[in-house]
Design a protein around this motif. Sequence first.
Motif, PDB file in Angstrom:
ATOM      1  N   GLU A   1       0.847  -1.083   0.083  1.00 16.92           N
ATOM      2  CA  GLU A   1      -0.053  -0.005   0.124  1.00 16.92           C
ATOM      3  C   GLU A   1       0.825   1.027   0.122  1.00 16.92           C
ATOM      4  O   GLU A   1       0.556   2.212  -0.738  1.00 16.92           O
ATOM      5  CB  GLU A   1      -0.949   0.059   1.138  1.00 16.92           C
ATOM      6  CG  GLU A   1      -2.094  -1.123   1.115  1.00 16.92           C
ATOM      7  CD  GLU A   1      -2.686  -1.470   2.216  1.00 16.92           C
ATOM      8  OE1 GLU A   1      -2.499  -0.951   3.506  1.00 16.92           O
ATOM      9  OE2 GLU A   1      -3.526  -2.220   2.452  1.00 16.92           O
ATOM     10  N   HIS A   2       1.911   1.230   0.807  1.00 17.39           N
ATOM     11  CA  HIS A   2       3.022   2.312   0.805  1.00 17.39           C
ATOM     12  C   HIS A   2       3.700   2.301  -0.521  1.00 17.39           C
ATOM     13  O   HIS A   2       3.553   3.665  -1.070  1.00 17.39           O
ATOM     14  CB  HIS A   2       3.995   2.079   1.847  1.00 17.39           C
ATOM     15  CG  HIS A   2       3.574   2.174   3.151  1.00 17.39           C
ATOM     16  ND1 HIS A   2       4.514   2.130   4.154  1.00 17.39           N
ATOM     17  CD2 HIS A   2       2.317   2.293   3.743  1.00 17.39           C
ATOM     18  CE1 HIS A   2       3.776   2.171   5.223  1.00 17.39           C
ATOM     19  NE2 HIS A   2       2.403   2.339   5.100  1.00 17.39           N
ATOM     20  N   ALA A   3       3.961   1.360  -1.231  1.00 15.23           N
ATOM     21  CA  ALA A   3       4.336   1.416  -2.610  1.00 15.23           C
ATOM     22  C   ALA A   3       3.307   1.916  -3.562  1.00 15.23           C
ATOM     23  O   ALA A   3       4.013   3.034  -4.515  1.00 15.23           O
ATOM     24  CB  ALA A   3       4.740   0.080  -3.226  1.00 15.23           C
ATOM     25  N   ARG A   4       2.508   1.541  -3.512  1.00 14.21           N
ATOM     26  CA  ARG A   4       1.271   2.192  -4.491  1.00 14.21           C
ATOM     27  C   ARG A   4       1.152   3.586  -4.024  1.00 14.21           C
ATOM     28  O   ARG A   4       0.950   4.556  -5.227  1.00 14.21           O
ATOM     29  CB  ARG A   4      -0.267   1.820  -3.864  1.00 14.21           C
ATOM     30  CG  ARG A   4      -1.303   2.148  -4.968  1.00 14.21           C
ATOM     31  CD  ARG A   4      -2.839   1.857  -4.198  1.00 14.21           C
ATOM     32  NE  ARG A   4      -3.848   1.780  -5.311  1.00 14.21           N
ATOM     33  CZ  ARG A   4      -4.411   2.651  -5.412  1.00 14.21           C
ATOM     34  NH1 ARG A   4      -4.018   4.141  -4.655  1.00 14.21           N
ATOM     35  NH2 ARG A   4      -5.194   3.032  -6.219  1.00 14.21           N
ATOM     36  N   ALA A   5       1.236   4.442  -2.904  1.00  9.54           N
ATOM     37  CA  ALA A   5       1.141   5.648  -2.608  1.00  9.54           C
ATOM     38  C   ALA A   5       2.290   6.273  -3.136  1.00  9.54           C
ATOM     39  O   ALA A   5       2.438   7.362  -3.688  1.00  9.54           O
ATOM     40  CB  ALA A   5       1.222   5.889  -1.036  1.00  9.54           C
ATOM     41  N   ILE A   6       3.358   5.794  -3.071  1.00  9.36           N
ATOM     42  CA  ILE A   6       4.659   6.310  -3.787  1.00  9.36           C
ATOM     43  C   ILE A   6       4.434   6.655  -5.326  1.00  9.36           C
ATOM     44  O   ILE A   6       4.835   7.451  -5.869  1.00  9.36           O
ATOM     45  CB  ILE A   6       5.957   5.324  -3.634  1.00  9.36           C
ATOM     46  CG1 ILE A   6       6.339   5.536  -1.860  1.00  9.36           C
ATOM     47  CG2 ILE A   6       7.030   5.918  -4.434  1.00  9.36           C
ATOM     48  CD1 ILE A   6       7.331   4.537  -1.678  1.00  9.36           C
ATOM     49  N   ALA A   7       3.931   5.452  -5.842  1.00 10.80           N
ATOM     50  CA  ALA A   7       3.432   5.345  -7.357  1.00 10.80           C
ATOM     51  C   ALA A   7       2.788   6.473  -7.602  1.00 10.80           C
ATOM     52  O   ALA A   7       2.781   7.271  -8.762  1.00 10.80           O
ATOM     53  CB  ALA A   7       3.139   4.130  -7.876  1.00 10.80           C
ATOM     54  N   LEU A   8       1.674   6.836  -6.883  1.00 11.19           N
ATOM     55  CA  LEU A   8       0.828   8.017  -7.295  1.00 11.19           C
ATOM     56  C   LEU A   8       1.374   9.192  -6.994  1.00 11.19           C
ATOM     57  O   LEU A   8       1.177  10.010  -8.103  1.00 11.19           O
ATOM     58  CB  LEU A   8      -0.518   7.967  -6.188  1.00 11.19           C
ATOM     59  CG  LEU A   8      -1.481   6.661  -6.631  1.00 11.19           C
ATOM     60  CD1 LEU A   8      -2.359   6.555  -5.330  1.00 11.19           C
ATOM     61  CD2 LEU A   8      -2.411   7.158  -7.920  1.00 11.19           C
ATOM     62  N   ARG A   9       2.424   9.311  -6.117  1.00  9.57           N
ATOM     63  CA  ARG A   9       3.239  10.637  -6.054  1.00  9.57           C
ATOM     64  C   ARG A   9       4.068  10.765  -7.262  1.00  9.57           C
ATOM     65  O   ARG A   9       4.130  12.000  -7.751  1.00  9.57           O
ATOM     66  CB  ARG A   9       4.063  10.856  -4.768  1.00  9.57           C
ATOM     67  CG  ARG A   9       2.994  10.921  -3.599  1.00  9.57           C
ATOM     68  CD  ARG A   9       4.043  11.476  -1.985  1.00  9.57           C
ATOM     69  NE  ARG A   9       4.772  10.190  -1.811  1.00  9.57           N
ATOM     70  CZ  ARG A   9       4.458   9.359  -1.127  1.00  9.57           C
ATOM     71  NH1 ARG A   9       3.526   8.992  -0.509  1.00  9.57           N
ATOM     72  NH2 ARG A   9       5.423   8.316  -0.696  1.00  9.57           N
ATOM     73  N   MET A  10       4.691   9.795  -7.833  1.00 13.12           N
ATOM     74  CA  MET A  10       5.598   9.934  -8.944  1.00 13.12           C
ATOM     75  C   MET A  10       4.606  10.320 -10.069  1.00 13.12           C
ATOM     76  O   MET A  10       5.345  11.091 -10.834  1.00 13.12           O
ATOM     77  CB  MET A  10       6.218   8.506  -9.084  1.00 13.12           C
ATOM     78  CG  MET A  10       7.311   8.309  -8.066  1.00 13.12           C
ATOM     79  SD  MET A  10       8.162   6.686  -8.092  1.00 13.12           S
ATOM     80  CE  MET A  10       9.268   6.954  -9.402  1.00 13.12           C
ATOM     81  N   LEU A  11       3.548   9.514 -10.294  1.00  7.97           N
ATOM     82  CA  LEU A  11       2.494   9.839 -11.591  1.00  7.97           C
ATOM     83  C   LEU A  11       2.089  11.212 -11.426  1.00  7.97           C
ATOM     84  O   LEU A  11       1.948  12.038 -12.472  1.00  7.97           O
ATOM     85  CB  LEU A  11       1.424   8.840 -11.425  1.00  7.97           C
ATOM     86  CG  LEU A  11       2.011   7.384 -11.947  1.00  7.97           C
ATOM     87  CD1 LEU A  11       0.795   6.500 -11.421  1.00  7.97           C
ATOM     88  CD2 LEU A  11       2.355   7.243 -13.250  1.00  7.97           C
ATOM     89  N   ALA A  12       1.965  11.680 -10.262  1.00  5.61           N
ATOM     90  CA  ALA A  12       1.186  13.171 -10.153  1.00  5.61           C
ATOM     91  C   ALA A  12       2.496  14.314 -10.578  1.00  5.61           C
ATOM     92  O   ALA A  12       2.046  15.429 -11.030  1.00  5.61           O
ATOM     93  CB  ALA A  12       0.819  13.563  -8.872  1.00  5.61           C
ATOM     94  N   ALA A  13       3.508  13.946 -10.299  1.00  7.22           N
ATOM     95  CA  ALA A  13       4.752  14.806 -10.711  1.00  7.22           C
ATOM     96  C   ALA A  13       5.048  14.759 -12.115  1.00  7.22           C
ATOM     97  O   ALA A  13       5.828  15.568 -12.552  1.00  7.22           O
ATOM     98  CB  ALA A  13       6.197  14.206  -9.970  1.00  7.22           C
ATOM     99  N   LEU A  14       4.675  14.040 -13.011  1.00  9.16           N
ATOM    100  CA  LEU A  14       4.625  13.820 -14.451  1.00  9.16           C
ATOM    101  C   LEU A  14       4.180  15.063 -15.161  1.00  9.16           C
ATOM    102  O   LEU A  14       3.121  15.543 -14.968  1.00  9.16           O
ATOM    103  CB  LEU A  14       4.056  12.626 -14.937  1.00  9.16           C
ATOM    104  CG  LEU A  14       5.093  11.261 -14.717  1.00  9.16           C
ATOM    105  CD1 LEU A  14       4.354  10.062 -15.481  1.00  9.16           C
ATOM    106  CD2 LEU A  14       6.320  11.506 -15.321  1.00  9.16           C
TER     107      LEU A  14
END
Length: 166
Positions: free
Chosen positions: A153-166
């Motif tokens: 679940e933490h990894a998913r949140a990290i991925a979402l933050r990275m995607l938001a930065a695109l």
Amino acid sequence: MHATGIDTITSAAGVAKKSLYNNFSSKAELVSAYIDARHKEWLDLHRERSAKASTITDRVVAVFDAYIDHANDAYGKGFRGCGLLNTAAEFPAGHPARSSVRAHKEQVEKILAEDLESMTSEAEALELAEHFSFILEGAVARAGLEGTPERLEHARAIALRMLAAL
């Protein structure tokens, strides 16, 4: 699995050796069937999650969601990590079982890259897919050690933050 004898396998499965060998010609064939079944199981979970995705971001994190779903499915004794990696670890480098597991992991990364290509360039999508794969595999390993999908679940949140930065 490699170090586990047929007697142990048949005892744990509650089947006779003859029944096992009626269905599988060897332990290697049994291992191959297990890897194929686990791969299909994950792909089915991913297809379900991906079909519900309404945005490209949702499609990307569907990969993480499928891993979370898998971790939550029928683990009464706690999540033990990736069954495919656990199986691969039982065999030497170059063994067909390891190659099958590698193919699964490469397919997951390819799924990520294909979805990411609609958000960025092909080169950046490939790089980001590799990063997400590393994050995901690290989270699976930690989740397996801790017996809970919380790290996923933490990894998913990290991925979402990275995607938001695109």
